[in-house]
Write a protein that holds these residues in place. Sequence first.
Motif, PDB file in Angstrom:
ATOM      1  N   THR A  91      -2.771  -0.725 -13.060  1.00  0.00           N
ATOM      2  CA  THR A  91      -2.064  -1.234 -11.884  1.00  0.00           C
ATOM      3  C   THR A  91      -0.594  -1.494 -12.200  1.00  0.00           C
ATOM      4  O   THR A  91       0.296  -1.149 -11.420  1.00  0.00           O
ATOM      5  CB  THR A  91      -2.717  -2.539 -11.379  1.00  0.00           C
ATOM      6  N   ALA A 146       2.078  -0.062   0.442  1.00  0.00           N
ATOM      7  CA  ALA A 146       0.743  -0.294   1.002  1.00  0.00           C
ATOM      8  C   ALA A 146      -0.315   0.130  -0.008  1.00  0.00           C
ATOM      9  O   ALA A 146      -1.354  -0.527  -0.182  1.00  0.00           O
ATOM     10  CB  ALA A 146       0.585   0.483   2.312  1.00  0.00           C
ATOM     11  N   VAL A 147      -0.040   1.251  -0.684  1.00  0.00           N
ATOM     12  CA  VAL A 147      -0.953   1.722  -1.725  1.00  0.00           C
ATOM     13  C   VAL A 147      -1.007   0.724  -2.872  1.00  0.00           C
ATOM     14  O   VAL A 147      -2.079   0.393  -3.389  1.00  0.00           O
ATOM     15  CB  VAL A 147      -0.503   3.105  -2.241  1.00  0.00           C
ATOM     16  N   GLY A 200      -3.033  -2.349  -1.939  1.00  0.00           N
ATOM     17  CA  GLY A 200      -4.467  -2.072  -1.988  1.00  0.00           C
ATOM     18  C   GLY A 200      -4.990  -2.049  -3.408  1.00  0.00           C
ATOM     19  O   GLY A 200      -6.059  -2.622  -3.703  1.00  0.00           O
ATOM     20  N   LEU A 201      -4.254  -1.415  -4.305  1.00  0.00           N
ATOM     21  CA  LEU A 201      -4.658  -1.370  -5.708  1.00  0.00           C
ATOM     22  C   LEU A 201      -4.650  -2.765  -6.318  1.00  0.00           C
ATOM     23  O   LEU A 201      -5.534  -3.127  -7.103  1.00  0.00           O
ATOM     24  CB  LEU A 201      -3.712  -0.450  -6.479  1.00  0.00           C
ATOM     25  N   ILE A 253      -5.214  -5.583  -4.768  1.00  0.00           N
ATOM     26  CA  ILE A 253      -6.363  -6.336  -4.254  1.00  0.00           C
ATOM     27  C   ILE A 253      -7.625  -5.985  -5.030  1.00  0.00           C
ATOM     28  O   ILE A 253      -8.419  -6.858  -5.410  1.00  0.00           O
ATOM     29  CB  ILE A 253      -6.546  -6.060  -2.754  1.00  0.00           C
ATOM     30  N   VAL A 254      -7.827  -4.693  -5.282  1.00  0.00           N
ATOM     31  CA  VAL A 254      -8.986  -4.252  -6.065  1.00  0.00           C
ATOM     32  C   VAL A 254      -8.918  -4.836  -7.478  1.00  0.00           C
ATOM     33  O   VAL A 254      -9.912  -5.343  -8.016  1.00  0.00           O
ATOM     34  CB  VAL A 254      -9.038  -2.712  -6.132  1.00  0.00           C
TER      35      VAL A 254
END
Length: 339
Positions: free
Chosen positions: A53, A178-179, A182-183, A185-186
């Motif tokens: 990340t 945005a990508v 999302g990464l 959050i995971v």
Amino acid sequence: MSGKHLEGNTSTITLTDLSAPPAIVTEATEPSNDPVSTLIKLRLFSACLCFATAGVNDSSIGPLIPYIMPSYGVGTDIVALVFVPNLLGWLLAAGIGSHAHAIVSPNFPLFAFTFFLTGLGQALQDSQANTYVSSLPSSQTHRFLGLIHAMYGVGLLLGPPIATAVASNSRDWRFTYAVLIGLGIVNFGIVIGAFWGMVKIGKKSEEGNGGEGKKATKNLRSALGSKVVWIMSLFYFFYLGAVISLSGWIVEFLVQIRGGELAKMGYMPMAMNGGTVLGRLFLADVTHRFGERKMVAIYIVVCIIAQVIFWQVNSIAVAGVMLVVIGFFSGPLFAAVSV
């Protein structure tokens, strides 16, 4: 939890009790079906994702710089300031680590400030992941470190194509984040799941109320008085400064100086990042076998030679090859000094 990680992408040293004797490294004997072994695998995966990340985030800024400048109406002298808050975030994390984007159109100072938050978060996360893996009671620790740092390289490898594809094919380059959100959050979810058993919330230390805080402050002071800590810190400072500066300015250099096409040059950092992944995977055992100090010196010399060739030879093809060489031989440096 954390390049620039003292890759991150990591560079902050998490301090443990410096007065404690070194742990005895033994061969791991846990059976593969042991539940503890399974938990360790989950935590290793979590550490890998932390670094990946961080890598995606760090490598995405380079391809975005040519889009950021016209969007904010700034030149290279101003856009370079986004790297400063990131550094300050890492510096702050170095001091507090032992004690512990939504898509909008912000003005440039606010946009730059977000890099401070990113640097702070990555530094805390990557340093803790690095400390956890390096403390595993196994003779394979150097390989585990090579693995998690290689995952930072994987993140670096993925960042440019993601940023370039989104920026060149969408109406707004900011959708790249945005990508990244999302990464993130995971990543957050897996970190919580893997390390929840190690988290102590609202529990008093056995040393009494405030005991852990005093211990952390003592450890920090002891570390600041250590010559080794300062040498390692300076090494990481210059190493990461060189690597991040190179990866961050590759695209702009190849477009403005070498005359490359922006849409294609946005993928060029992948050459260096791909080399980084391969170097961290395949040179871990070589570095460990022949000695970290000797091999690090050799790797640095090779990288300097490749950098000079990259600078002096006016060829995009040669530049691509030299980026692979630089990535390959600079890749093991971070994990080698972390052992």
